[in-house]
Motif scaffolding. Sequence first.
Motif, PDB file in Angstrom:
ATOM      1  N   ARG A  54       0.842  -1.201   0.000  1.00  0.00           N
ATOM      2  CA  ARG A  54       0.000   0.000   0.000  1.00  0.00           C
ATOM      3  C   ARG A  54       0.879   1.252   0.000  1.00  0.00           C
ATOM      4  N   GLU A  55       1.891   1.230   0.829  1.00  0.00           N
ATOM      5  CA  GLU A  55       2.797   2.382   0.906  1.00  0.00           C
ATOM      6  C   GLU A  55       3.626   2.523  -0.373  1.00  0.00           C
ATOM      7  N   LYS A  56       4.097   1.411  -0.906  1.00  0.00           N
ATOM      8  CA  LYS A  56       4.949   1.435  -2.091  1.00  0.00           C
ATOM      9  C   LYS A  56       4.213   1.996  -3.299  1.00  0.00           C
ATOM     10  N   TRP A  57       2.949   1.580  -3.485  1.00  0.00           N
ATOM     11  CA  TRP A  57       2.191   1.964  -4.674  1.00  0.00           C
ATOM     12  C   TRP A  57       1.262   3.158  -4.431  1.00  0.00           C
ATOM     13  N   GLY A  58       1.171   3.607  -3.202  1.00  0.00           N
ATOM     14  CA  GLY A  58       0.278   4.714  -2.908  1.00  0.00           C
ATOM     15  C   GLY A  58      -1.185   4.315  -2.940  1.00  0.00           C
ATOM     16  N   VAL A  59      -1.501   3.140  -2.386  1.00  0.00           N
ATOM     17  CA  VAL A  59      -2.888   2.667  -2.346  1.00  0.00           C
ATOM     18  C   VAL A  59      -3.619   3.324  -1.177  1.00  0.00           C
ATOM     19  N   GLY A  60      -4.807   3.813  -1.437  1.00  0.00           N
ATOM     20  CA  GLY A  60      -5.614   4.426  -0.388  1.00  0.00           C
ATOM     21  C   GLY A  60      -7.086   4.168  -0.638  1.00  0.00           C
ATOM     22  N   ALA A  61      -7.862   4.200   0.410  1.00  0.00           N
ATOM     23  CA  ALA A  61      -9.308   3.981   0.292  1.00  0.00           C
ATOM     24  C   ALA A  61     -10.020   4.729   1.407  1.00  0.00           C
ATOM     25  N   THR A  62     -11.177   5.251   1.083  1.00  0.00           N
ATOM     26  CA  THR A  62     -11.994   5.909   2.090  1.00  0.00           C
ATOM     27  C   THR A  62     -13.452   5.775   1.695  1.00  0.00           C
ATOM     28  N   ARG A  63     -14.330   6.122   2.634  1.00  0.00           N
ATOM     29  CA  ARG A  63     -15.773   6.100   2.390  1.00  0.00           C
ATOM     30  C   ARG A  63     -16.290   7.530   2.491  1.00  0.00           C
ATOM     31  N   LEU A  64     -17.042   7.931   1.469  1.00  0.00           N
ATOM     32  CA  LEU A  64     -17.616   9.271   1.432  1.00  0.00           C
ATOM     33  C   LEU A  64     -19.042   9.201   0.904  1.00  0.00           C
ATOM     34  N   GLY A  65     -19.968   9.853   1.553  1.00  0.00           N
ATOM     35  CA  GLY A  65     -21.313   9.979   1.020  1.00  0.00           C
ATOM     36  C   GLY A  65     -22.010   8.680   0.689  1.00  0.00           C
ATOM     37  N   GLY A  66     -21.675   7.629   1.408  1.00  0.00           N
ATOM     38  CA  GLY A  66     -22.274   6.332   1.144  1.00  0.00           C
ATOM     39  C   GLY A  66     -21.576   5.529   0.065  1.00  0.00           C
ATOM     40  N   GLY A  67     -20.564   6.110  -0.568  1.00  0.00           N
ATOM     41  CA  GLY A  67     -19.811   5.401  -1.587  1.00  0.00           C
ATOM     42  C   GLY A  67     -18.387   5.124  -1.140  1.00  0.00           C
ATOM     43  N   VAL A  68     -17.576   4.605  -2.043  1.00  0.00           N
ATOM     44  CA  VAL A  68     -16.183   4.318  -1.735  1.00  0.00           C
ATOM     45  C   VAL A  68     -15.303   5.047  -2.740  1.00  0.00           C
ATOM     46  N   VAL A  69     -14.133   5.486  -2.264  1.00  0.00           N
ATOM     47  CA  VAL A  69     -13.160   6.173  -3.109  1.00  0.00           C
ATOM     48  C   VAL A  69     -11.850   5.412  -2.986  1.00  0.00           C
ATOM     49  N   LEU A  70     -11.345   4.908  -4.099  1.00  0.00           N
ATOM     50  CA  LEU A  70     -10.182   4.038  -4.121  1.00  0.00           C
ATOM     51  C   LEU A  70      -9.085   4.677  -4.960  1.00  0.00           C
ATOM     52  N   ALA A  71      -7.855   4.565  -4.516  1.00  0.00           N
ATOM     53  CA  ALA A  71      -6.746   5.203  -5.216  1.00  0.00           C
ATOM     54  C   ALA A  71      -5.526   4.298  -5.261  1.00  0.00           C
ATOM     55  N   MET A  72      -4.823   4.357  -6.385  1.00  0.00           N
ATOM     56  CA  MET A  72      -3.482   3.786  -6.488  1.00  0.00           C
ATOM     57  C   MET A  72      -2.637   4.794  -7.266  1.00  0.00           C
ATOM     58  N   ARG A  73      -1.721   5.418  -6.580  1.00  0.00           N
ATOM     59  CA  ARG A  73      -0.902   6.471  -7.188  1.00  0.00           C
ATOM     60  C   ARG A  73      -0.051   5.941  -8.326  1.00  0.00           C
ATOM     61  N   ASP A  74       0.663   4.841  -8.079  1.00  0.00           N
ATOM     62  CA  ASP A  74       1.576   4.289  -9.083  1.00  0.00           C
ATOM     63  C   ASP A  74       0.873   3.165  -9.833  1.00  0.00           C
ATOM     64  N   ASP A  75       0.062   3.551 -10.798  1.00  0.00           N
ATOM     65  CA  ASP A  75      -0.760   2.597 -11.544  1.00  0.00           C
ATOM     66  C   ASP A  75      -0.677   2.929 -13.026  1.00  0.00           C
ATOM     67  N   SER A  76       0.133   2.185 -13.753  1.00  0.00           N
ATOM     68  CA  SER A  76       0.317   2.473 -15.175  1.00  0.00           C
ATOM     69  C   SER A  76      -0.921   2.150 -15.996  1.00  0.00           C
ATOM     70  N   SER A  77      -1.856   1.376 -15.441  1.00  0.00           N
ATOM     71  CA  SER A  77      -3.085   1.053 -16.170  1.00  0.00           C
ATOM     72  C   SER A  77      -4.161   2.113 -15.977  1.00  0.00           C
ATOM     73  N   ASP A  78      -3.992   2.993 -14.993  1.00  0.00           N
ATOM     74  CA  ASP A  78      -5.000   4.011 -14.670  1.00  0.00           C
ATOM     75  C   ASP A  78      -6.372   3.383 -14.438  1.00  0.00           C
ATOM     76  N   TYR A  79      -6.393   2.217 -13.839  1.00  0.00           N
ATOM     77  CA  TYR A  79      -7.660   1.511 -13.613  1.00  0.00           C
ATOM     78  C   TYR A  79      -8.094   1.515 -12.153  1.00  0.00           C
ATOM     79  N   TRP A  80      -7.169   1.398 -11.242  1.00  0.00           N
ATOM     80  CA  TRP A  80      -7.521   1.083  -9.862  1.00  0.00           C
ATOM     81  C   TRP A  80      -7.988   2.291  -9.045  1.00  0.00           C
ATOM     82  N   SER A  81      -7.865   3.479  -9.594  1.00  0.00           N
ATOM     83  CA  SER A  81      -8.392   4.665  -8.905  1.00  0.00           C
ATOM     84  C   SER A  81      -9.808   4.906  -9.401  1.00  0.00           C
ATOM     85  N   LYS A  82     -10.776   4.645  -8.549  1.00  0.00           N
ATOM     86  CA  LYS A  82     -12.168   4.814  -8.959  1.00  0.00           C
ATOM     87  C   LYS A  82     -13.031   5.123  -7.751  1.00  0.00           C
ATOM     88  N   ALA A  83     -14.137   5.810  -8.016  1.00  0.00           N
ATOM     89  CA  ALA A  83     -15.077   6.199  -6.965  1.00  0.00           C
ATOM     90  C   ALA A  83     -16.471   5.759  -7.399  1.00  0.00           C
TER      91      ALA A  83
END
Length: 318
Positions: free
Chosen positions: A30-59
């Motif tokens: 998680r630390e190496k790739w910058g993975v993060g997750a939180t809950r906002l407004g009843g939904g989920v917000v997911l992040a991966m900073r170092d993601d060459s596919s630009d897929y894993w960051s989604k809300a």
Amino acid sequence: MTINIPPIVLEQAEAEEMYEFEDGVPEVLREKWGVGATRLGGGVVLAMRDDSSDYWSKALGFGFSEPVTLPLMEQVSAFYRERDVRLATIQIAPSVIPNDWSAICETLAFEPSDIIRKLGCDIETAVELSAGATLEDGLTVGPVAPDEAAEWADVMPRAMGVPHQGMQDMAAASVVRAGWHPFAVRESGSIIATATLRVQGQVGSLFAGCTLTEARGRGAQSALIAARIRAAQNEGCRWLVVETFDEPAGTHNSSYHNLIRSGFKLQYTRRNWIWRNPAVPVAAGLRQRLKPAAIVGAVCHYADPPPKSGSQRSLQIR
């Protein structure tokens, strides 16, 4: 039989599935790739900073416990900016899109992107219509044991043609997670196709189906759909849900048709929206957007075309 599954069921199943899949990687990664997750407004917000596919960051998953508003979407954008994410996908069901959505998109520079098809079915119909799934001789389908997690997880990104970073470790961690039921098709003891089922309450989500390129067209994905349907029945599921990419005119989405043959019905379509971070430009040649043929769960599901002619047999789960 026509079934209408409430959008909240389809959206929250996908949101929780993605949250568990991404958030379950070891802390060091998680630390190496910058993975993060939180809950906002009843939904989920997911992040991966170092993601060459630009897929894993989604809300996703918004609009049911509280409305979708500009302040909420500003919080989502801020979450990504704080983590130096290049690009993120915003996914909101059409039934909860607010009247001022165009203004929100203009303010935050959200761009329209792919269209997703959300499908569902009742368990009885799925069991009946998937019963005829067949595999070529020499192939078997069955659950994945914990000691097979590494092999199973290695096949998934190779079959999808995407980077191992992120997906491989997320997949491996899911094998032993409560509520997750991984399956594989094997040939001579080697895994050639993967898929998983996530069960929460009475809802089963089909997720992460993919087949190695050289093994496609032999019935693997239809067999994996059928195996997960039976597993969902054994777990007491009432509904099954899944996602797939759209099928524009002149194209053919084999995964979508495999699912339809197995009893799934289109519930609605949902457009993706893209947020870009102007402070983090995409390097030339770096961006490799993950867009497999269809999503089963939140990760795209690669489907087989109709099986080739030849020796086939009735499906047995081993």
